[in-house]
Enzyme design. Structure first.
Site, PDB file in Angstrom:
ATOM      1  N   GLU A 177      49.892  38.122  54.153  1.00 36.39           N
ATOM      2  CA  GLU A 177      49.106  39.344  53.982  1.00 36.39           C
ATOM      3  C   GLU A 177      49.945  40.572  54.344  1.00 36.39           C
ATOM      4  O   GLU A 177      50.691  40.554  55.320  1.00 36.39           O
ATOM      5  CB  GLU A 177      47.872  39.280  54.890  1.00 36.39           C
ATOM      6  CG  GLU A 177      47.021  40.525  54.893  1.00 36.39           C
ATOM      7  CD  GLU A 177      45.950  40.506  55.974  1.00 36.39           C
ATOM      8  OE1 GLU A 177      45.019  41.319  55.899  1.00 36.39           O
ATOM      9  OE2 GLU A 177      46.054  39.668  56.895  1.00 36.39           O
ATOM     10  N   CYS A 191      43.197  36.760  55.102  1.00 33.14           N
ATOM     11  CA  CYS A 191      42.895  36.885  56.526  1.00 33.14           C
ATOM     12  C   CYS A 191      41.616  36.125  56.875  1.00 33.14           C
ATOM     13  O   CYS A 191      41.506  34.937  56.599  1.00 33.14           O
ATOM     14  CB  CYS A 191      42.813  38.354  56.916  1.00 33.14           C
ATOM     15  SG  CYS A 191      42.803  38.634  58.710  1.00 33.14           S
ATOM     16  N   LYS A 251      40.759  41.593  48.214  1.00 26.89           N
ATOM     17  CA  LYS A 251      39.925  41.083  49.298  1.00 26.89           C
ATOM     18  C   LYS A 251      38.494  41.590  49.162  1.00 26.89           C
ATOM     19  O   LYS A 251      38.256  42.784  48.979  1.00 26.89           O
ATOM     20  CB  LYS A 251      40.520  41.500  50.647  1.00 26.89           C
ATOM     21  CG  LYS A 251      39.833  40.854  51.845  1.00 26.89           C
ATOM     22  CD  LYS A 251      40.532  41.229  53.144  1.00 26.89           C
ATOM     23  CE  LYS A 251      39.913  40.524  54.329  1.00 26.89           C
ATOM     24  NZ  LYS A 251      40.553  40.900  55.600  1.00 26.89           N
TER      25      LYS A 251
END
Length: 550
Positions: free
Chosen positions: A291, A411, A361
């Site tokens: 990430e 994440c 995301k």
């Protein structure tokens, strides 16, 4: 005086039990084989204290105290991000941790209040609600409902859900049917049964020990059934095993966003990506980088940087999947994304974020990727680069690499198991006949939390996702845990944490769906609500029978 010391002894016991339970969500300091047992033991103590409480309010207070220690210890690593990297004064960071822990403890208090309000009551004559199995079911339902609520209210925070303590136990395979909350339900039920066996009531308001022994037999049968479920293959291999390269850069978080170290970080990741393939090993079909491996927007990098990455894709004949913040010039929004680069990608496509391979995301982190209303003052106390990111679509197509579909998540998105299911249950497209994702891939940077339990806790949750979906999971992280997990939740390989390195693994994709993948968290939630509703009706009947004139 005696009452005073008994009160403080109870408070100390609740705090100690809650703190001890916080150790059960990942190996170290406790060994992995002990996590399940310690979870049962500490929750059994909590159940006993809740059942013995003189009122629902007292039960809620006891459970809240237990939860305060539980979350403060289990989430201690949040102070690292706030104090070490956010430069927040340590006392304020600790107060912030305690405030969050106090809030999260309200959900445990809710479970205790529901249990005593609609279920077991030691101050009244024995009745159907205090029967061993039924009393244990009420606690399990209340506990599961409170965990689900914590995971969904105000964007949710399901970290430290009790089911994660059982990844290496016979109870874990139940996740393929009911998900992690189903395992939490079983955990709470077994703990309540244990509580009934260890409780002593001289007035015999609690059901007899033989009755609880029967409940214990049921709990043992659940464990044996879990062992049997672990032998079932819910999915089948599809396509050929794919060679993947996972990169762990181990870039110091305090330097990651400084311009002086940007080029150094890029050079290090380029070097790792170009690591020669071991002899007799297949060349990686995809190279996964963590990430925000690039700490600036794609258009802010020189074209030569992107050309260097494209050359890596050409040299390795591979698809690069890298975490990067992407800027959309049309509406001036930005996303936390994974972008794909193939040997045919052009520099212009990358700088426009239009490579055709992209995941944005969806589930953003409060205070990290968006600022909740009314909390700007809190963010201003920290020196961490933050902003309001644009949210990606809930359902996005996976990356097609050779004959495998790799579904990305970023994440802490992978701690929301229900939200990963849309990628798995997608219908085939015109490019491939494969239905849905065959491999899950997590791109993370937990460098904010140092060398703490956060890394191992997150790894355990990733293993649970594999059990729930019967899909392998690979993880590329900045500091760890970088590794691969098979469809049964078993570890294939990992890199040591807080060391830069490359992990080449072969992963077999899976096709098909588990029962959980079809229904998500609804099964365990509806089961809990049905039990609580039945308990409410039964309590109303008991009250009417015992107080006919009320």
């Amino acid at each position: 005086m005696r009452h005073f010391w008994l009160k403080w002894r109870l408070a100390f016991g609740l705090l100690a039990a809650g703190a001890t339970q916080a150790l059960t969500y990942a190996p170290e300091p406790l060994p992995s084989w002990s996590l399940s047992f310690v979870q049962f033991a500490t929750m059994a103590l909590l159940v006993a204290w809740v059942w013995r409480a003189p009122s629902p309010l007292h039960a809620a207070r006891r459970a809240w105290l237990f939860g305060l220690a539980h979350f403060a210890v289990g989430l201690y690593w949040l102070t690292i991000s706030m104090h070490v990297y956010g430069l927040m004064p340590l006392p304020i960071a600790i107060i912030s941790l305690l405030a969050l822990s106090g809030y999260l403890s309200l959900f445990i208090a809710l479970a205790a209040w529901l249990t005593r309000r609609f279920g077991f009551d030691p101050t009244r004559a024995p009745n159907a609600l205090s029967a061993p199995v039924w009393a244990s079911l009420i606690w399990a339902a209340a506990w599961t409902f409170s965990e689900w609520l914590r995971a969904n209210l105000f964007t949710g925070f399901p970290w430290l859900s009790s089911g994660y303590a059982h990844v290496d136990s016979w109870f874990a395979p139940w996740a393929s049917l009911l998900g992690v909350y189903g395992v939490s339900f079983i955990t709470a039920f077994v703990a309540a049964v244990i509580a009934g066996l260890i409780m002593k009531d001289p007035q015999k308001r609690v059901a007899s020990q033989p009755s609880y022994a029967m409940a214990g037999v049921i709990a043992l049968m659940i464990g044996l059934l879990g062992w049997g479920l672990g032998k079932i293959n819910w999915t089948q291999p599809v396509g050929s095993p794919i060679a993947l390269r996972l990169i762990q850069g181990n870039i110091e978080q305090g330097l990651k966003f400084t311009p002086a170290h940007l080029q150094e970080a890029i050079a290090q990741h380029l070097k790792l990506a170009q690591t020669p393939t071991p002899t007799n090993s297949p060349t990686p079909a995809a190279i996964l980088l963590p990430e925000t491996v690039l700490a600036v927007f794609q258009h802010q990098l020189a074209p030569s940087v992107w050309q260097a990455w494209i050359e890596v894709a050409k040299q390795q004949s591979a698809t690069l999947l890298m975490g990067s913040a992407l800027f959309n010039a049309q509406d001036r929004s930005y996303t936390n994304s994974v972008i794909g680069i193939t040997p045919d990608t052009t520099v212009e496509q990358v700088q426009l974020a239009a490579t055709g391979l992209r995941y944005d995301k969806h589930h953003l982190v409060p205070f990290g990727e968006f600022i909740p209303w009314g909390f700007r003052w809190f963010v201003d106390l920290m020196s961490i680069p933050m902003g309001d990111f644009h949210r990606g679509a809930k359902s996005q197509p996976p990356f097609l690499v050779k004959d495998q579909h790799i579904a990305a998540n970023i994440c802490y998105e992978d701690i929301f198991g229900d939200e990963l299911l849309s990628a798995i249950t997608q219908t085939p497209n015109t490019v491939s006949t494969i239905s849905g994702a065959t491999i899950l891939a997590n791109f993370s940077n937990l460098g904010w939390f140092g060398d703490s339990w956060a890394l191992r806790q997150h790894w355990q949750m990733a293993r649970m996702r594999s059990i729930e979906t019967s899909r392998p999971m690979v993880r590329a992280t900045n500091t760890g845990v970088t590794g691969a997990i098979n469809q049964h939740g078993q570890v294939i390989a990992t890199l040591p944490t807080h060391r830069s390195g490359v992990l080449d693994v072969s992963v077999q994709g899976q096709q098909g769906t588990t029962p959980y993948a079809r229904v998500g968290d609804w099964a365990s939630l509806l089961l809990s609500l049905a039990i609580l509703s039945a308990a409410l009706l039964m309590k109303a009947r008991v009250d009417k029978r015992q107080h006919p004139t009320a």
